[in-house]
Design a protein around this motif. Structure first.
Motif, PDB file in Angstrom:
ATOM      1  N   PHE A  10      -6.630  -2.700  86.595  1.00  0.00           N
ATOM      2  CA  PHE A  10      -5.999  -2.404  85.156  1.00  0.00           C
ATOM      3  C   PHE A  10      -5.140  -3.610  84.804  1.00  0.00           C
ATOM      4  O   PHE A  10      -5.338  -4.074  83.576  1.00  0.00           O
ATOM      5  CB  PHE A  10      -4.790  -1.423  85.191  1.00  0.00           C
ATOM      6  CG  PHE A  10      -3.717  -1.194  84.180  1.00  0.00           C
ATOM      7  CD1 PHE A  10      -4.319  -0.462  83.167  1.00  0.00           C
ATOM      8  CD2 PHE A  10      -2.657  -1.858  84.012  1.00  0.00           C
ATOM      9  CE1 PHE A  10      -3.675  -0.264  82.241  1.00  0.00           C
ATOM     10  CE2 PHE A  10      -1.921  -1.664  82.973  1.00  0.00           C
ATOM     11  CZ  PHE A  10      -2.547  -0.851  81.898  1.00  0.00           C
ATOM     12  N   GLY A  11      -4.516  -4.566  85.674  1.00  0.00           N
ATOM     13  CA  GLY A  11      -3.855  -5.813  85.371  1.00  0.00           C
ATOM     14  C   GLY A  11      -5.008  -6.583  84.722  1.00  0.00           C
ATOM     15  O   GLY A  11      -4.651  -7.440  83.850  1.00  0.00           O
ATOM     16  N   ARG A  12      -6.075  -6.855  85.476  1.00  0.00           N
ATOM     17  CA  ARG A  12      -7.165  -7.883  85.061  1.00  0.00           C
ATOM     18  C   ARG A  12      -7.584  -7.645  83.557  1.00  0.00           C
ATOM     19  O   ARG A  12      -7.841  -8.536  82.878  1.00  0.00           O
ATOM     20  CB  ARG A  12      -8.216  -8.071  86.208  1.00  0.00           C
ATOM     21  CG  ARG A  12      -8.000  -8.719  87.424  1.00  0.00           C
ATOM     22  CD  ARG A  12      -8.989  -9.022  88.400  1.00  0.00           C
ATOM     23  NE  ARG A  12      -9.699  -7.839  88.793  1.00  0.00           N
ATOM     24  CZ  ARG A  12      -9.473  -7.308  90.079  1.00  0.00           C
ATOM     25  NH1 ARG A  12      -8.527  -7.924  90.735  1.00  0.00           N
ATOM     26  NH2 ARG A  12      -9.994  -6.017  90.369  1.00  0.00           N
ATOM     27  N   GLY A  13      -7.951  -6.137  83.615  1.00  0.00           N
ATOM     28  CA  GLY A  13      -8.541  -5.808  82.202  1.00  0.00           C
ATOM     29  C   GLY A  13      -7.592  -6.020  81.189  1.00  0.00           C
ATOM     30  O   GLY A  13      -7.948  -6.478  79.919  1.00  0.00           O
ATOM     31  N   LEU A  14      -6.195  -5.980  81.601  1.00  0.00           N
ATOM     32  CA  LEU A  14      -5.157  -6.101  80.478  1.00  0.00           C
ATOM     33  C   LEU A  14      -4.917  -7.499  79.936  1.00  0.00           C
ATOM     34  O   LEU A  14      -4.918  -7.957  79.072  1.00  0.00           O
ATOM     35  CB  LEU A  14      -3.766  -5.517  80.770  1.00  0.00           C
ATOM     36  CG  LEU A  14      -2.753  -5.512  79.915  1.00  0.00           C
ATOM     37  CD1 LEU A  14      -2.937  -4.979  78.466  1.00  0.00           C
ATOM     38  CD2 LEU A  14      -1.390  -5.162  80.445  1.00  0.00           C
ATOM     39  N   ALA A  15      -5.300  -8.476  81.145  1.00  0.00           N
ATOM     40  CA  ALA A  15      -5.184  -9.800  80.821  1.00  0.00           C
ATOM     41  C   ALA A  15      -6.299 -10.194  80.126  1.00  0.00           C
ATOM     42  O   ALA A  15      -6.287 -11.106  79.147  1.00  0.00           O
ATOM     43  CB  ALA A  15      -5.217 -10.662  82.298  1.00  0.00           C
ATOM     44  N   ALA A  19      -6.473 -12.125  76.522  1.00  0.00           N
ATOM     45  CA  ALA A  19      -6.866 -13.336  76.146  1.00  0.00           C
ATOM     46  C   ALA A  19      -8.114 -13.193  75.049  1.00  0.00           C
ATOM     47  O   ALA A  19      -7.976 -14.134  74.269  1.00  0.00           O
ATOM     48  CB  ALA A  19      -7.683 -13.709  77.473  1.00  0.00           C
ATOM     49  N   LEU A  20      -8.799 -12.207  75.019  1.00  0.00           N
ATOM     50  CA  LEU A  20      -9.559 -12.015  73.844  1.00  0.00           C
ATOM     51  C   LEU A  20      -8.926 -11.974  72.409  1.00  0.00           C
ATOM     52  O   LEU A  20      -9.519 -12.373  71.384  1.00  0.00           O
ATOM     53  CB  LEU A  20     -10.731 -10.905  74.279  1.00  0.00           C
ATOM     54  CG  LEU A  20     -11.422 -11.024  75.255  1.00  0.00           C
ATOM     55  CD1 LEU A  20     -12.452 -10.021  75.724  1.00  0.00           C
ATOM     56  CD2 LEU A  20     -12.687 -12.091  75.162  1.00  0.00           C
ATOM     57  N   TYR A  21      -7.955 -11.214  72.614  1.00  0.00           N
ATOM     58  CA  TYR A  21      -7.264 -10.733  71.176  1.00  0.00           C
ATOM     59  C   TYR A  21      -6.753 -12.332  70.752  1.00  0.00           C
ATOM     60  O   TYR A  21      -6.633 -12.313  69.548  1.00  0.00           O
ATOM     61  CB  TYR A  21      -6.050  -9.912  71.560  1.00  0.00           C
ATOM     62  CG  TYR A  21      -5.072  -9.927  70.256  1.00  0.00           C
ATOM     63  CD1 TYR A  21      -5.585  -8.981  69.306  1.00  0.00           C
ATOM     64  CD2 TYR A  21      -3.909 -10.462  70.058  1.00  0.00           C
ATOM     65  CE1 TYR A  21      -4.838  -8.781  68.307  1.00  0.00           C
ATOM     66  CE2 TYR A  21      -3.087 -10.179  69.276  1.00  0.00           C
ATOM     67  CZ  TYR A  21      -3.307  -9.407  68.326  1.00  0.00           C
ATOM     68  OH  TYR A  21      -2.725  -9.151  66.962  1.00  0.00           O
ATOM     69  N   VAL A  23      -7.881 -15.299  71.317  1.00  0.00           N
ATOM     70  CA  VAL A  23      -9.233 -16.447  71.112  1.00  0.00           C
ATOM     71  C   VAL A  23      -9.723 -15.614  70.066  1.00  0.00           C
ATOM     72  O   VAL A  23     -10.606 -16.445  69.210  1.00  0.00           O
ATOM     73  CB  VAL A  23      -9.910 -16.485  72.444  1.00  0.00           C
ATOM     74  CG1 VAL A  23     -11.150 -17.382  72.003  1.00  0.00           C
ATOM     75  CG2 VAL A  23      -9.159 -16.957  73.536  1.00  0.00           C
ATOM     76  N   LEU A  24      -9.924 -14.497  69.743  1.00  0.00           N
ATOM     77  CA  LEU A  24     -10.995 -13.733  68.584  1.00  0.00           C
ATOM     78  C   LEU A  24     -10.831 -14.621  67.038  1.00  0.00           C
ATOM     79  O   LEU A  24     -11.777 -15.123  66.743  1.00  0.00           O
ATOM     80  CB  LEU A  24     -10.340 -12.295  68.469  1.00  0.00           C
ATOM     81  CG  LEU A  24     -11.711 -11.621  67.376  1.00  0.00           C
ATOM     82  CD1 LEU A  24     -13.020 -11.777  68.185  1.00  0.00           C
ATOM     83  CD2 LEU A  24     -11.046 -10.126  67.393  1.00  0.00           C
ATOM     84  N   PRO A  25      -9.531 -15.169  66.867  1.00  0.00           N
ATOM     85  CA  PRO A  25      -9.467 -15.741  65.562  1.00  0.00           C
ATOM     86  C   PRO A  25     -10.160 -17.092  65.538  1.00  0.00           C
ATOM     87  O   PRO A  25     -10.929 -17.276  64.597  1.00  0.00           O
ATOM     88  CB  PRO A  25      -8.109 -15.849  65.083  1.00  0.00           C
ATOM     89  CG  PRO A  25      -7.219 -14.758  65.944  1.00  0.00           C
ATOM     90  CD  PRO A  25      -8.158 -14.551  67.375  1.00  0.00           C
ATOM     91  N   ILE A  26     -10.218 -17.795  66.552  1.00  0.00           N
ATOM     92  CA  ILE A  26     -10.957 -19.008  66.641  1.00  0.00           C
ATOM     93  C   ILE A  26     -12.433 -18.691  66.943  1.00  0.00           C
ATOM     94  O   ILE A  26     -13.063 -19.514  66.238  1.00  0.00           O
ATOM     95  CB  ILE A  26     -10.432 -19.656  68.254  1.00  0.00           C
ATOM     96  CG1 ILE A  26      -8.880 -19.848  68.027  1.00  0.00           C
ATOM     97  CG2 ILE A  26     -11.315 -21.116  68.229  1.00  0.00           C
ATOM     98  CD1 ILE A  26      -8.571 -20.646  69.278  1.00  0.00           C
ATOM     99  N   LEU A  27     -12.665 -17.672  67.485  1.00  0.00           N
ATOM    100  CA  LEU A  27     -14.201 -17.544  67.578  1.00  0.00           C
ATOM    101  C   LEU A  27     -14.938 -16.965  66.006  1.00  0.00           C
ATOM    102  O   LEU A  27     -15.938 -17.302  66.030  1.00  0.00           O
ATOM    103  CB  LEU A  27     -14.527 -16.140  68.505  1.00  0.00           C
ATOM    104  CG  LEU A  27     -13.972 -16.500  69.932  1.00  0.00           C
ATOM    105  CD1 LEU A  27     -14.221 -15.188  70.758  1.00  0.00           C
ATOM    106  CD2 LEU A  27     -14.892 -17.651  70.386  1.00  0.00           C
ATOM    107  N   ILE A  28     -13.970 -16.594  65.283  1.00  0.00           N
ATOM    108  CA  ILE A  28     -14.429 -15.999  64.099  1.00  0.00           C
ATOM    109  C   ILE A  28     -14.393 -17.331  63.036  1.00  0.00           C
ATOM    110  O   ILE A  28     -15.600 -17.321  62.282  1.00  0.00           O
ATOM    111  CB  ILE A  28     -13.488 -14.841  63.554  1.00  0.00           C
ATOM    112  CG1 ILE A  28     -13.697 -13.586  64.108  1.00  0.00           C
ATOM    113  CG2 ILE A  28     -13.623 -14.616  61.981  1.00  0.00           C
ATOM    114  CD1 ILE A  28     -12.784 -12.583  63.825  1.00  0.00           C
ATOM    115  N   VAL A  29     -13.536 -18.273  63.291  1.00  0.00           N
ATOM    116  CA  VAL A  29     -13.602 -19.216  62.134  1.00  0.00           C
ATOM    117  C   VAL A  29     -14.534 -20.252  62.253  1.00  0.00           C
ATOM    118  O   VAL A  29     -14.869 -20.937  61.498  1.00  0.00           O
ATOM    119  CB  VAL A  29     -12.006 -19.833  62.121  1.00  0.00           C
ATOM    120  CG1 VAL A  29     -11.837 -20.591  63.285  1.00  0.00           C
ATOM    121  CG2 VAL A  29     -11.598 -20.602  60.963  1.00  0.00           C
TER     122      VAL A  29
END
Length: 261
Positions: A10-15, A19-21, A23-29
């Protein structure tokens, strides 16, 4: 005790989700900056560097980049000098009153930017500092001081005061002790604070919207106006360049911290 050996699924999944949340704007731009269209959108037929060429050949974009760089550089010098002297002074005095001084130095981080910008607007008007290079430098320099105070105070916390006592015992003056003993030991903290102060000025928008208009047109201000006026993909290209430049500065900071350790 078992829970201390790992965070668990659970902790690793939340981390990873966090992290994806982030980094997502950078991956889109990035793909938007490489679009082959004339408006903000994902590529349709292929990738294109035309918008990067537009930014790097435009006098307006290059002018704003240069203004942002010079303002950030000048304000960083102001932040480093004032923040370092404040941190060293509080460290040497080491009284209860110095905690109040540190708190006052951290106010630009505590007070919302919009409130600070309104105050600067009312204060800079009678001083003829609105839409002036010096005015923006002062505003960014003052709000960059907390970053330097924090990093330099952290470096001073690990400084052995016996080194200063030994230097003074051997006849060194206060300025000689500061120059040859204290500053070299806390230089990683000073450089780290300078990097964060530079990034702060480089990316700052709210205060510029209030105290600058025509003569001072920084890069974040030009991006803001571009969003309001049109949806030119050149803004995404500039965003990518900003991200890369900021990441390079953070990597330099990490390298300096590792070297210091």
């Amino acid at each position: 005790m078992h829970g201390t050996h790992g965070a668990g699924p659970f902790g690793r999944g939340l981390a990873w989700i966090t992290a994806l949340y982030l980094v997502l704007p950078i991956l889109i731009v990035l793909p938007v900056a490489l679009t082959d269209q004339r408006f903000l959108s994902l590529p349709h037929e292929g990738l294109s560097l035309q918008h990067f060429r537009t930014v790097l050949t435009s006098e307006e974009w290059l002018g704003s980049i240069w203004q942002s760089f010079t303002i950030a550089l000048a304000s960083t010098v102001l932040s480093v000098v004032a923040g370092t002297l404040c941190a060293i002074g509080c460290w040497r005095i080491s009284r209860q009153a110095t905690e109040l001084v540190r708190l006052l130095m951290l106010l630009p981080l505590i007070i919302p930017s919009i409130v600070y910008a309104i105050g600067l607007y009312r204060y800079f008007g009678p001083l003829d500092l609105l839409d002036r290079f010096v005015g923006v430098v002062i505003a960014h320099g003052v709000t960059g001081i907390p970053y330097v105070v924090i990093t330099v105070s952290t470096a001073l916390a690990a400084f052995d005061p016996r080194l200063e006592q030994a230097a003074r015992g051997m006849g060194a003056s206060l300025m000689q002790t500061l120059r040859w003993v204290i500053l070299p030991r806390i230089m990683p903290g000073i450089v780290s604070g300078a990097i964060f102060a530079f990034i702060h000025s480089w990316d700052e928008l709210v205060m510029v919207l209030f105290i600058a208009s025509r003569d001072v047109f920084t890069l974040p201000r030009r991006i803001w106006d571009g969003i309001n006026e049109n949806l030119d993909p050149a803004m995404a290209a500039v965003a990518v360049l900003l991200i890369v430049f900021t990441l390079l500065l953070l990597l330099v900071d990490m390298a300096l911290r590792r070297r210091a350790q």
